[in-house]
Enzyme design. Structure first.
Site, mmCIF file in Angstrom:
data_model
loop_
_atom_site.group_PDB
_atom_site.id
_atom_site.type_symbol
_atom_site.label_atom_id
_atom_site.label_comp_id
_atom_site.label_asym_id
_atom_site.label_seq_id
_atom_site.Cartn_x
_atom_site.Cartn_y
_atom_site.Cartn_z
ATOM 1 N N THR A 69 13.354 -10.120 2.452
ATOM 2 C CA THR A 69 13.182 -8.804 1.813
ATOM 3 C C THR A 69 14.053 -8.640 0.578
ATOM 4 O O THR A 69 13.927 -7.655 -0.136
ATOM 5 C CB THR A 69 13.512 -7.685 2.809
ATOM 6 O OG1 THR A 69 14.873 -7.835 3.251
ATOM 7 C CG2 THR A 69 12.584 -7.741 4.027
ATOM 8 N N LYS A 70 14.976 -9.598 0.356
ATOM 9 C CA LYS A 70 15.866 -9.551 -0.816
ATOM 10 C C LYS A 70 15.920 -10.934 -1.448
ATOM 11 O O LYS A 70 15.619 -11.943 -0.809
ATOM 12 C CB LYS A 70 17.272 -9.113 -0.402
ATOM 13 C CG LYS A 70 17.334 -7.684 0.127
ATOM 14 C CD LYS A 70 18.759 -7.308 0.494
ATOM 15 C CE LYS A 70 18.827 -5.872 1.013
ATOM 16 N NZ LYS A 70 20.208 -5.482 1.409
ATOM 17 N N HIS A 101 0.841 -1.199 0.000
ATOM 18 C CA HIS A 101 0.000 0.000 0.000
ATOM 19 C C HIS A 101 0.877 1.250 0.000
ATOM 20 O O HIS A 101 1.871 1.327 0.730
ATOM 21 C CB HIS A 101 -0.917 0.016 1.220
ATOM 22 C CG HIS A 101 -1.966 -1.045 1.211
ATOM 23 N ND1 HIS A 101 -3.120 -0.938 0.468
ATOM 24 C CD2 HIS A 101 -2.024 -2.247 1.828
ATOM 25 C CE1 HIS A 101 -3.849 -2.026 0.645
ATOM 26 N NE2 HIS A 101 -3.207 -2.837 1.463
ATOM 27 N N ARG A 117 19.037 -13.801 5.835
ATOM 28 C CA ARG A 117 20.387 -13.798 5.271
ATOM 29 C C ARG A 117 20.763 -15.235 4.934
ATOM 30 O O ARG A 117 20.315 -16.179 5.591
ATOM 31 C CB ARG A 117 21.387 -13.212 6.256
ATOM 32 C CG ARG A 117 21.607 -14.056 7.483
ATOM 33 C CD ARG A 117 22.380 -13.324 8.567
ATOM 34 N NE ARG A 117 22.766 -14.228 9.659
ATOM 35 C CZ ARG A 117 21.949 -14.662 10.598
ATOM 36 N NH1 ARG A 117 20.671 -14.307 10.594
ATOM 37 N NH2 ARG A 117 22.387 -15.475 11.549
#
Length: 204
Positions: A174-175, A122, A189
């Site tokens: 997130t990666k 959002h 990680r």
């Protein structure tokens, strides 16, 4: 001009069609859409099982495809309102998973319990407008073949998890995760990679 293009180019017509498909302030399609429309638009492979207590909030204007011999367990939710959801063959969507497109899941993927994958974010930057009125951004999540995602993991928009990788329970990804890797933690990680020369998993 196609019917879909005509609808998209006319805001009032688009709003009316949206109301016909989904009740106001809801995400779940109307029963007539679930029963009489979706079966003609979405592909379900042979031997695939979608358990009775799932929430399949899918609509005809985005793809929802699931391959052969895959399973969606009870209490899972799948939503293609803003992006396609494609699931490959022999993949298992575990109990309580939430999958919000755009998401692509490959073959032979294992998703444990209570995983959240959302290709939707959002917008929030304008402090004078409620967040729910600011629209969304989307970025496809991709889980390649042969992956295992542990319970309670969160996969964020735009992330790609490479082939035969493992994401530990509770990780927040997130990666991108490279192929043949093991990832843990928040943010996730990589702690192991497969070494093809030694034919072993090596800590990194």
């Amino acid at each position: 001009m196609s019917i879909i293009s005509t609808i998209k180019s006319n805001p009032k017509l688009k709003q009316f069609v949206h109301w016909c498909l989904i009740p106001k302030h809801q995400a779940r399609p109307r029963l007539w859409v679930q029963w009489f429309v979706n079966p003609f638009f979405h592909k379900k492979g042979k031997g695939t099982s979608i358990c009775r207590r799932t929430r399949i909030d899918v609509l005809p204007f985005q793809p929802f495809n699931i391959g052969d011999y895959s399973t969606v367990e009870d209490f899972a939710t799948i939503n293609n309102g803003v992006g396609a959801v494609n699931i490959g063959n022999n993949s298992r969507i575990g109990i309580g998973n939430v999958i919000i497109g755009p998401v692509t899941i490959g073959n032979n993927v294992i998703l444990a319990q209570n995983i959240v994958m959302s290709g939707l974010n959002h917008n929030y930057t304008n402090i004078d407008v409620p967040i729910y009125l600011q629209g969304e951004t989307v970025a496809t999540i991709t889980v390649e073949d042969d992956c295992w995602i542990g319970a309670n993991a969160v996969i964020t928009a735009g992330v790609k998890i490479g082939k035969h990788s493992v994401v530990a329970g509770g990780a927040v990804v997130t990666k991108d995760i490279p192929p043949f890797s093991v990832a843990v933690g928040n943010p996730a990680r990589v702690i192991k990679k497969y070494n093809f020369e030694s034919k072993s998993w090596v800590s990194v």
